[in-house]
Design an enzyme around this catalytic site. Structure first.
Site, PDB file in Angstrom:
ATOM      1  CG  HIS A 298      -1.748   1.187   1.437  1.00  0.00           C
ATOM      2  ND1 HIS A 298      -3.121   1.189   1.323  1.00  0.00           N
ATOM      3  CD2 HIS A 298      -1.414   2.463   1.758  1.00  0.00           C
ATOM      4  CE1 HIS A 298      -3.591   2.405   1.540  1.00  0.00           C
ATOM      5  NE2 HIS A 298      -2.568   3.199   1.826  1.00  0.00           N
TER       6      HIS A 298
ATOM      7  CG  HIS B 132       0.722   6.340  -0.632  1.00  0.00           C
ATOM      8  ND1 HIS B 132      -0.283   7.209  -0.981  1.00  0.00           N
ATOM      9  CD2 HIS B 132       0.235   5.607   0.401  1.00  0.00           C
ATOM     10  CE1 HIS B 132      -1.333   7.016  -0.192  1.00  0.00           C
ATOM     11  NE2 HIS B 132      -1.046   6.041   0.644  1.00  0.00           N
TER      12      HIS B 132
HETATM   13  C1  Y12 Z   1      -3.328  -2.368   5.879  1.00  0.00           C
HETATM   14  C2  Y12 Z   1      -3.875  -1.642   4.875  1.00  0.00           C
HETATM   15  C3  Y12 Z   1      -3.430  -0.373   4.620  1.00  0.00           C
HETATM   16  C4  Y12 Z   1      -2.405   0.172   5.359  1.00  0.00           C
HETATM   17  C5  Y12 Z   1      -1.930   1.541   5.038  1.00  0.00           C
HETATM   18  C6  Y12 Z   1      -1.931   2.477   6.203  1.00  0.00           C
HETATM   19  N1  Y12 Z   1      -3.247   2.945   6.504  1.00  0.00           N
HETATM   20  C7  Y12 Z   1      -3.533   3.601   7.649  1.00  0.00           C
HETATM   21  O1  Y12 Z   1      -2.679   3.762   8.488  1.00  0.00           O
HETATM   22  C8  Y12 Z   1      -4.904   4.124   7.784  1.00  0.00           C
HETATM   23  C9  Y12 Z   1      -5.307   4.668   8.918  1.00  0.00           C
HETATM   24  C10 Y12 Z   1      -6.563   5.406   9.082  1.00  0.00           C
HETATM   25  C11 Y12 Z   1      -6.839   5.969  10.328  1.00  0.00           C
HETATM   26  C12 Y12 Z   1      -7.969   6.745  10.515  1.00  0.00           C
HETATM   27  O2  Y12 Z   1      -8.233   7.383  11.713  1.00  0.00           O
HETATM   28  C13 Y12 Z   1      -8.787   6.721  12.776  1.00  0.00           C
HETATM   29  O3  Y12 Z   1      -9.126   5.580  12.703  1.00  0.00           O
HETATM   30  C14 Y12 Z   1      -8.939   7.521  14.010  1.00  0.00           C
HETATM   31  C15 Y12 Z   1      -8.820   6.998   9.468  1.00  0.00           C
HETATM   32  O4  Y12 Z   1      -9.841   7.901   9.736  1.00  0.00           O
HETATM   33  C16 Y12 Z   1     -11.128   7.715   9.407  1.00  0.00           C
HETATM   34  O5  Y12 Z   1     -11.502   6.710   8.887  1.00  0.00           O
HETATM   35  C17 Y12 Z   1     -12.048   8.845   9.709  1.00  0.00           C
HETATM   36  C18 Y12 Z   1      -8.570   6.441   8.234  1.00  0.00           C
HETATM   37  C19 Y12 Z   1      -7.430   5.655   8.031  1.00  0.00           C
HETATM   38  C20 Y12 Z   1      -1.867  -0.575   6.360  1.00  0.00           C
HETATM   39  C21 Y12 Z   1      -2.312  -1.849   6.611  1.00  0.00           C
HETATM   40 CO    CO Z   2      -2.286   5.303   2.111  1.00  0.00          CO
END
Ligand code: Y12
Ligand code: CO
Length: 174
Positions: free
Chosen positions: A137, A141
């Protein structure tokens, strides 16, 4: 310092990031800021382009069995390259640059990655499960690609509809 995470449809997210040439204190500050930013938003992975820096840098901090993210588990990858891949797995992905939207994405089950650490030391990592998915992922980017580009036509339409609703709701609230 906590940085602003840019969000879809910001065009900067489409930029292809450039390799890092110098492993100096400026790079260390960028990595430290990315860590603070990612942790402040409950993220598990972040690429530099998400804080508007088009360089081939990403960080990962996958939760352990207790759901904790101790800093010892932080992985910093500079100029990563995937060497080998195997299998297929589907995982529900989210992205700090696409807040509030999660969808199943199919990727390689395992990857081996060569990268440089913050001091310019070459490293090799064999990854599976969530770490493998997160690496793929974040590496997307670096090529200016978002996980939503992997969605089927129908799921992409669902995303566009949810995005429009989010924008409408945000306007109402402000
Ligand atoms: C598996 C799949 C994708 C990844 C990439 C990294 N993705 C993240 O770190 C996403 C985090 C994320 C956090 C959020 O905020 C909260 O949950 C408080 C968010 O916010 C909302 O949905 C409003 C969205 C994404 C790693 C592993
Ligand atoms: Co991302």
């Amino acid at each position: 310092m906590i940085k602003t995470v840019i969000t879809y449809p910001d065009k900067r997210l489409k930029e292809v990031s450039a390799p890092v040439e110098t492993f100096d204190n400026d790079l260390h500050i960028i990595l430290d800021d990315m860590y603070e930013t990612m942790m402040s938003q409950n993220g598990v992975g972040l690429a530099a382009i998400q804080v508007a820096l088009p360089i081939r840098v990403l960080i990962l901090n996958i939760p352990d069995e207790e759901g904790e993210q101790p800093k010892e588990n932080l992985i910093e990858m500079i100029n990563p390259t995937i060497l080998t891949t195997a299998g297929e797995t589907t995982y529900q992905e989210g992205c700090l640059s696409v807040p509030g939207f999660y969808e199943d994405i199919t990727r390689f089950e395992t990857v081996s990655v060569e990268y440089f650490d913050r001091d310019g030391e070459k490293k090799l990592l064999e990854a599976d499960q969530l770490l493998s998915v997160a690496i793929q992922h974040e590496m997307d980017h670096l090529e200016g690609k978002l996980f939503i580009e992997k969605l089927s036509y129908a799921k992409r339409k669902k995303f566009e509809k949810e995005l429009k609703k989010q924008i409408r709701d945000n306007k109402k609230a402000s």
